[in-house]
Design an enzyme around this catalytic site. Structure first.
Site, short mmCIF file in Angstrom:
data_model
loop_
_atom_site.label_atom_id
_atom_site.label_comp_id
_atom_site.label_asym_id
_atom_site.label_seq_id
_atom_site.Cartn_x
_atom_site.Cartn_y
_atom_site.Cartn_z
N ARG A 40 0.83 -1.22 0.00
CA ARG A 40 0.00 0.00 0.00
C ARG A 40 0.86 1.26 0.00
O ARG A 40 0.55 2.21 -0.72
CB ARG A 40 -0.96 0.01 1.20
CG ARG A 40 -2.06 -1.02 1.10
CD ARG A 40 -2.95 -1.01 2.33
NE ARG A 40 -2.15 -1.33 3.51
CZ ARG A 40 -2.49 -1.04 4.76
NH1 ARG A 40 -3.60 -0.40 5.02
NH2 ARG A 40 -1.72 -1.38 5.76
N ASN A 97 -6.15 -2.79 2.23
CA ASN A 97 -6.05 -4.24 2.27
C ASN A 97 -7.45 -4.83 2.32
O ASN A 97 -8.33 -4.32 3.00
CB ASN A 97 -5.28 -4.71 3.51
CG ASN A 97 -3.79 -4.58 3.35
OD1 ASN A 97 -3.26 -4.63 2.25
ND2 ASN A 97 -3.09 -4.42 4.47
#
Length: 137
Positions: free
Chosen positions: A37, A55
């Protein structure tokens, strides 16, 4: 199956007045617990796109990740100028930080939300679908 050419496979939702396009993305592989990320946020800044990344996948064991690094996905929303969005999606679907790899990527069209920036979502989304996680920025 990894999309061979993201620019050809990403059907765009667009805002005819601004030339902006908007897509969701879902990246499969070893993409959790490897700082994927953070890497995606860096790519977003590089390409000048807006949206979010988080996520997702199976139930989280710690509130942040799936049970293992390959049982979850990275999901998100991106919007911006067509060339920038396509470049971003190609990078996200075919790249990644050290110790990561991708095995699949989908980039379906999405509604445009006028996102003010690109950010990392810290809440684990117990879903495989970006729009089921967040339908806004």
């Amino acid at each position: 199956q990894l999309d061979g050419d993201v620019t050809a496979n990403a059907t765009d939702a667009s805002d005819a007045d601004t030339g902006r396009i908007c897509n969701e993305f879902k990246v499969q592989g070893k993409v959790q617990m490897v700082h994927y990320r953070n890497w995606v946020v860096g790519k977003a800044h590089q390409y000048g796109v807006k949206g979010w990344v988080g996520n997702g996948g199976a139930a989280s064991y710690d509130g942040q990740h799936a049970k293992c690094s390959t049982c979850g996905v990275v999901i998100g929303h991106v919007e911006g100028e067509s060339r920038a969005v396509h470049g971003f999606l190609k990078a996200v679907c075919h790249g990644g930080p050290a110790n990561s790899y991708t095995t699949g990527c989908s980039t379906p069209p999405a509604g445009c939300y006028n996102c003010p920036s690109f950010y990392k979502e810290y809440k684990f989304c117990n879903t495989w679908t970006p729009s089921a996680c967040k339908a806004r920025c």
